[in-house]
Design a protein around this motif. Sequence first.
Motif, mmCIF file in Angstrom:
data_model
loop_
_atom_site.group_PDB
_atom_site.id
_atom_site.type_symbol
_atom_site.label_atom_id
_atom_site.label_comp_id
_atom_site.label_asym_id
_atom_site.label_seq_id
_atom_site.Cartn_x
_atom_site.Cartn_y
_atom_site.Cartn_z
ATOM 1 N N LYS A 93 79.374 101.837 64.817
ATOM 2 C CA LYS A 93 79.284 102.266 63.422
ATOM 3 C C LYS A 93 77.834 102.592 63.039
ATOM 4 N N ASN A 98 75.791 106.456 62.489
ATOM 5 C CA ASN A 98 75.058 106.769 61.273
ATOM 6 C C ASN A 98 73.591 107.112 61.556
ATOM 7 N N ILE A 99 72.903 106.251 62.292
ATOM 8 C CA ILE A 99 71.459 106.443 62.476
ATOM 9 C C ILE A 99 71.143 107.376 63.650
ATOM 10 N N GLY A 157 66.824 99.418 53.671
ATOM 11 C CA GLY A 157 67.191 100.782 54.042
ATOM 12 C C GLY A 157 67.608 101.647 52.869
ATOM 13 N N ALA A 158 68.346 101.065 51.921
ATOM 14 C CA ALA A 158 68.826 101.851 50.782
ATOM 15 C C ALA A 158 67.658 102.312 49.913
ATOM 16 N N GLU A 159 66.676 101.428 49.701
ATOM 17 C CA GLU A 159 65.498 101.811 48.905
ATOM 18 C C GLU A 159 64.687 102.904 49.614
ATOM 19 N N PHE A 216 65.823 105.087 51.711
ATOM 20 C CA PHE A 216 66.603 106.323 51.632
ATOM 21 C C PHE A 216 66.424 106.976 50.266
ATOM 22 N N SER A 217 66.524 106.169 49.226
ATOM 23 C CA SER A 217 66.395 106.683 47.869
ATOM 24 C C SER A 217 65.011 107.298 47.637
ATOM 25 N N LEU A 241 64.848 110.616 49.464
ATOM 26 C CA LEU A 241 65.650 111.606 48.743
ATOM 27 C C LEU A 241 64.862 112.204 47.582
ATOM 28 N N PHE A 283 71.131 110.245 59.734
ATOM 29 C CA PHE A 283 71.813 110.460 58.459
ATOM 30 C C PHE A 283 70.849 111.047 57.425
ATOM 31 N N PHE A 286 71.049 114.862 56.018
ATOM 32 C CA PHE A 286 71.292 115.000 54.585
ATOM 33 C C PHE A 286 70.204 115.850 53.921
ATOM 34 N N LYS A 323 70.425 119.558 54.776
ATOM 35 C CA LYS A 323 71.458 120.196 53.972
ATOM 36 C C LYS A 323 70.981 120.379 52.528
ATOM 37 N N LYS A 324 70.391 119.333 51.995
ATOM 38 C CA LYS A 324 69.916 119.379 50.600
ATOM 39 C C LYS A 324 68.870 120.477 50.397
#
Lengths: 76, 353
Positions: B39, B43-44, B233-235, B237-238, B241, B273, B277, B280-281
Amino acid sequence: MNKQEFIVLLEGVVEAEPGTITGNETIESIPGWDSLAIVSFIAMIDESLGITLSPKKIADAKSVDDLVALIGDNII
Amino acid sequence: MSVSKISGVKISGIASAVPEQIRTIFDDMKVFGEDEVYKISANIGVKSRYIAPPHLCTSDLCFFAAERLLHEASWKKDSVDALIFVSQTPDYRLPATSCILQKRLGLSNECASFDISMGCSGYIYGLWVASSLIVGGNIDRVLLLVGDTSNKLLSPQDRSVALLFGDAGTATLLEKSAHAQPMTFVMGTDGDGANNLIVPSGGFRKIANESTKIRTERENNNIRSDEDLFMNGAEIFSFTLERLSPLIRSVLDESSWTVDDVDFFIFHQANKFILNFLTKKMKLSPHKVPIVLEKFGNTSSASIPLALSSSLHEELCNKELRLIFSGFGVGYSWGAVALNVGPIIMPDIVFVP
């Protein structure tokens, strides 16, 4: 985006069967809601609504409704 | 953001070195189980990485890359005016690792040597400082050594970092060249994110002691100590972004290039990921955005030159390319450069026993 579309998006993020998330449950009770899912969730919201959600606020959310509240006026 | 244009400097060569010792996802499954590893890996985007055994430091990897490169480029050792070592995994707290490398490489005593402590954005900082020295300091040649052995910083029982990082060291030659096209740099910082990618203990703010060594269970069953690397990781990523698209737009505008003018975008190989992303963005063509995570993992400051060695070897040996490099992460710190590179000396990747 309406609430049903939001729930479909959330089911996609945690790879749940369609219709398994009702919207009333706590986030803890959703299998597969982990840090990778949070990253995917941020990505999908960014992609569909053009807003970047704060990971801290996502972490603080207790229920699916709390998550819905994060996107504010973007839900109809 | 801080913008600067530097003319009259070119990159003459790039070499990369990795440890011989490989770790695959099948090794990782013994720790975290098959389902979890598949999994995370999907993703990574990491399927294997090279990991430095205890006797190999970042400086060793950089040394072997530099030896090979100086030899193939026929640079005399005494022609190097400055050596810069960029890393967050130095040999010692002091002295600076660059001083040790000056001696080991046999460079002249006239050579200026210093370290820069930067990670994900480190290669951009290294290029910026090296080229600024050549122009502002009126010197001819700089040897830039950039790399990390991040696996030495982390707990192998922390799934948020243990499956991601690879180790690598690189060498880049920069020299004065009257006809070189300008390089355009854009740099920025937001120290508000410092705690999201950090080794809390072992510096002087939180001095290491008996208790900081003890690994305990933290969030999501991850086990680490305060001397191990922590990543939210979420921070991260944010942050990426929000910051990366404006950064790339800014470096394109400042260099008066369009997306179509760029042959390749070489991004810090953070994770698959994120890179997919953002590609694409920003509506970039995926074939212009090399991703080498599958084989090497995230090699921190080394990831941009390693991606060049691994995916653009043929092109860079034979022709000039218009490239954008961008590094972003730990700090938070970010930087991008638009530049022309090639043809250059580029040895095959060196595997260090």
